[in-house]
Design a protein around this motif. Sequence first.
Motif, PDB file in Angstrom:
ATOM      1  N   ILE A  97       0.831  -1.207   0.000  1.00  0.00           N
ATOM      2  CA  ILE A  97       0.000   0.000   0.000  1.00  0.00           C
ATOM      3  C   ILE A  97       0.870   1.263   0.000  1.00  0.00           C
ATOM      4  CG2 ILE A  97      -1.929  -1.152   1.120  1.00  0.00           C
ATOM      5  CD1 ILE A  97      -1.201   0.287   3.695  1.00  0.00           C
ATOM      6  N   SER A  98       2.070   1.182   0.571  1.00  0.00           N
ATOM      7  CA  SER A  98       2.980   2.334   0.525  1.00  0.00           C
ATOM      8  C   SER A  98       3.395   2.628  -0.913  1.00  0.00           C
ATOM      9  CB  SER A  98       4.212   2.062   1.387  1.00  0.00           C
ATOM     10  OG  SER A  98       3.868   1.857   2.738  1.00  0.00           O
ATOM     11  N   GLY A  99       3.772   1.580  -1.653  1.00  0.00           N
ATOM     12  CA  GLY A  99       4.127   1.780  -3.053  1.00  0.00           C
ATOM     13  C   GLY A  99       2.951   2.220  -3.893  1.00  0.00           C
ATOM     14  N   PHE A 100       1.769   1.699  -3.591  1.00  0.00           N
ATOM     15  CA  PHE A 100       0.577   2.038  -4.367  1.00  0.00           C
ATOM     16  C   PHE A 100       0.200   3.503  -4.195  1.00  0.00           C
ATOM     17  CE2 PHE A 100      -4.062   2.153  -5.031  1.00  0.00           C
ATOM     18  CZ  PHE A 100      -4.130   1.599  -6.302  1.00  0.00           C
ATOM     19  N   VAL A 101       0.372   4.036  -2.995  1.00  0.00           N
ATOM     20  CA  VAL A 101      -0.029   5.419  -2.725  1.00  0.00           C
ATOM     21  C   VAL A 101       1.082   6.415  -3.064  1.00  0.00           C
ATOM     22  CG1 VAL A 101      -0.726   7.051  -0.927  1.00  0.00           C
ATOM     23  CG2 VAL A 101      -1.680   4.733  -0.953  1.00  0.00           C
ATOM     24  N   PHE A 102       2.322   6.106  -2.680  1.00  0.00           N
ATOM     25  CA  PHE A 102       3.411   7.084  -2.802  1.00  0.00           C
ATOM     26  C   PHE A 102       4.321   6.843  -3.992  1.00  0.00           C
ATOM     27  CE2 PHE A 102       2.253   7.345   1.684  1.00  0.00           C
ATOM     28  CZ  PHE A 102       2.138   8.718   1.849  1.00  0.00           C
ATOM     29  N   GLY A 103       4.143   5.736  -4.722  1.00  0.00           N
ATOM     30  CA  GLY A 103       4.937   5.504  -5.911  1.00  0.00           C
ATOM     31  C   GLY A 103       6.002   4.444  -5.718  1.00  0.00           C
ATOM     32  N   SER A 104       6.603   4.041  -6.844  1.00  0.00           N
ATOM     33  CA  SER A 104       7.550   2.937  -6.847  1.00  0.00           C
ATOM     34  C   SER A 104       8.801   3.234  -6.033  1.00  0.00           C
ATOM     35  CB  SER A 104       7.948   2.599  -8.291  1.00  0.00           C
ATOM     36  OG  SER A 104       6.844   2.109  -9.015  1.00  0.00           O
ATOM     37  N   ARG A 105       9.328   4.452  -6.141  1.00  0.00           N
ATOM     38  CA  ARG A 105      10.555   4.783  -5.417  1.00  0.00           C
ATOM     39  C   ARG A 105      10.346   4.676  -3.917  1.00  0.00           C
ATOM     40  NH1 ARG A 105      13.204  10.619  -6.264  1.00  0.00           N
ATOM     41  NH2 ARG A 105      11.201  11.219  -5.351  1.00  0.00           N
ATOM     42  N   ALA A 144       4.019   0.557  -9.781  1.00  0.00           N
ATOM     43  CA  ALA A 144       3.721   0.333 -11.200  1.00  0.00           C
ATOM     44  C   ALA A 144       2.259  -0.040 -11.393  1.00  0.00           C
ATOM     45  CB  ALA A 144       4.626  -0.767 -11.752  1.00  0.00           C
ATOM     46  N   MET A 145       1.715  -0.794 -10.439  1.00  0.00           N
ATOM     47  CA  MET A 145       0.294  -1.162 -10.483  1.00  0.00           C
ATOM     48  C   MET A 145      -0.582   0.084 -10.447  1.00  0.00           C
ATOM     49  SD  MET A 145      -1.846  -3.852 -10.358  1.00  0.00           S
ATOM     50  CE  MET A 145      -3.464  -4.348  -9.745  1.00  0.00           C
ATOM     51  N   LYS A 146      -0.218   1.049  -9.618  1.00  0.00           N
ATOM     52  CA  LYS A 146      -0.954   2.304  -9.538  1.00  0.00           C
ATOM     53  C   LYS A 146      -0.883   3.059 -10.856  1.00  0.00           C
ATOM     54  CE  LYS A 146      -2.982   5.846  -7.505  1.00  0.00           C
ATOM     55  NZ  LYS A 146      -4.377   5.817  -7.035  1.00  0.00           N
ATOM     56  N   PHE A 147       0.283   3.019 -11.517  1.00  0.00           N
ATOM     57  CA  PHE A 147       0.457   3.714 -12.791  1.00  0.00           C
ATOM     58  C   PHE A 147      -0.363   3.048 -13.891  1.00  0.00           C
ATOM     59  CE2 PHE A 147       2.734   4.328 -16.813  1.00  0.00           C
ATOM     60  CZ  PHE A 147       2.767   5.720 -16.865  1.00  0.00           C
ATOM     61  N   ILE A 148      -0.387   1.715 -13.908  1.00  0.00           N
ATOM     62  CA  ILE A 148      -1.099   0.979 -14.951  1.00  0.00           C
ATOM     63  C   ILE A 148      -2.602   0.981 -14.701  1.00  0.00           C
ATOM     64  CG2 ILE A 148      -1.368  -1.274 -16.056  1.00  0.00           C
ATOM     65  CD1 ILE A 148       1.569  -1.811 -15.348  1.00  0.00           C
ATOM     66  N   LEU A 149      -2.984   0.729 -13.438  1.00  0.00           N
ATOM     67  CA  LEU A 149      -4.405   0.687 -13.060  1.00  0.00           C
ATOM     68  C   LEU A 149      -4.638   1.689 -11.932  1.00  0.00           C
ATOM     69  CD1 LEU A 149      -5.000  -3.183 -13.021  1.00  0.00           C
ATOM     70  CD2 LEU A 149      -5.689  -1.574 -14.812  1.00  0.00           C
ATOM     71  N   PRO A 150      -4.758   2.975 -12.250  1.00  0.00           N
ATOM     72  CA  PRO A 150      -4.881   3.988 -11.194  1.00  0.00           C
ATOM     73  C   PRO A 150      -6.134   3.833 -10.342  1.00  0.00           C
ATOM     74  CG  PRO A 150      -5.315   4.940 -13.357  1.00  0.00           C
ATOM     75  CD  PRO A 150      -4.785   3.566 -13.597  1.00  0.00           C
ATOM     76  N   HIS A 151      -7.157   3.176 -10.869  1.00  0.00           N
ATOM     77  CA  HIS A 151      -8.398   3.001 -10.121  1.00  0.00           C
ATOM     78  C   HIS A 151      -8.597   1.548  -9.700  1.00  0.00           C
ATOM     79  CE1 HIS A 151      -9.424   7.099 -11.186  1.00  0.00           C
ATOM     80  NE2 HIS A 151      -9.249   6.818 -12.463  1.00  0.00           N
ATOM     81  N   ALA A 152      -7.501   0.858  -9.436  1.00  0.00           N
ATOM     82  CA  ALA A 152      -7.589  -0.536  -9.008  1.00  0.00           C
ATOM     83  C   ALA A 152      -8.370  -0.626  -7.700  1.00  0.00           C
ATOM     84  CB  ALA A 152      -6.197  -1.117  -8.829  1.00  0.00           C
TER      85      ALA A 152
END
Length: 249
Positions: A97-105, A144-152
Amino acid sequence: MLSYCRKILFPLALALILGLLLASVKFNALLWGQGWGLLASVIIIMALGLLYWGFEQGRVSTREVAVIAMLGTIAAVGRVPFAGLPNIQPTTFMVIISGFVFGSRAGFMVGSTAALVSNFFLGQGPWTPWQMFAWGLAGTTAGAMKFILPHAGVKAMTAFSFLWGYLFGWIMNLWFWTAFIHPLNWQSFIAAYAASFWFDTLHALGNAAFYLFFGPSFVKILQRYRRKLAVTLLPANIHEKVTSMTGVH
C-alpha cells in the motif's frame, strides 16, 4: 567529481561481477554450488547499492524521507509480533500500500528499510539483502500497479497482494537454492520450490486477508496524508495579482 563517479560505477560493478564469476570457475567453486550462491548474493547487494545510490542522488524532499522512514518503521514493527506464525505478517501488505499510494521509489525504500530494521530484532544474516530486495520489489511493482491501473479496486489489490505472497517466497527460494543446495539442477530447483509451497500459500493468504480487511482504510489514510504533503507551484505573476487585489505587499 560526482558525475565522474556515476560514469565509473556501472563498469566497476560489472567488472567485479565478472571477476567473481571467473574466480568461481577457476577454483571449481561452481561445482559445489558455492560460487553461484556467492555470485547471486553479490549481484543482489550491488543492485541494492545502486538503487540506494539513485535514491540518494534523486530529488527527494525531507518530507518524503520522513514518510518513508515512518512507513518503513511501521512495516518493520508490524513484522515482529507475527514472527511466531508461519509466514503470516503484515509487512508485505504495508509495503504494497505504501508503493501504491506514494509511488515505486517510496515503495522500494519502505520495503528494503522494513526488512533491514525488523532483522535487528529477528536476526541479521545472508538472507537480509534478499529480503530487502524482495520487499523492495513488492513496493516497486505496487507503484507500477498504480500507474497501470490507477483506479484498481479492492479485488484487484487483494489479488495483487495474494500473488506477492508467492513471488516473495520464490525470490527467497532462489537464495536458498543457490547457497545451500547441491547439485544445482532442475530437479533440486523444483524440489526446493515445492518444499516451500505451503509456507508461500500461508503468506499469500495472509496478505490477501490483511488487504481485504484493512487495505481500503489504510489507503484512504495514506492518500489523505499524501495530499497534505503535496506542494503546488503557483504562476510567477500570481504575487502581483494578489498584491493588486488586496493592496498588501
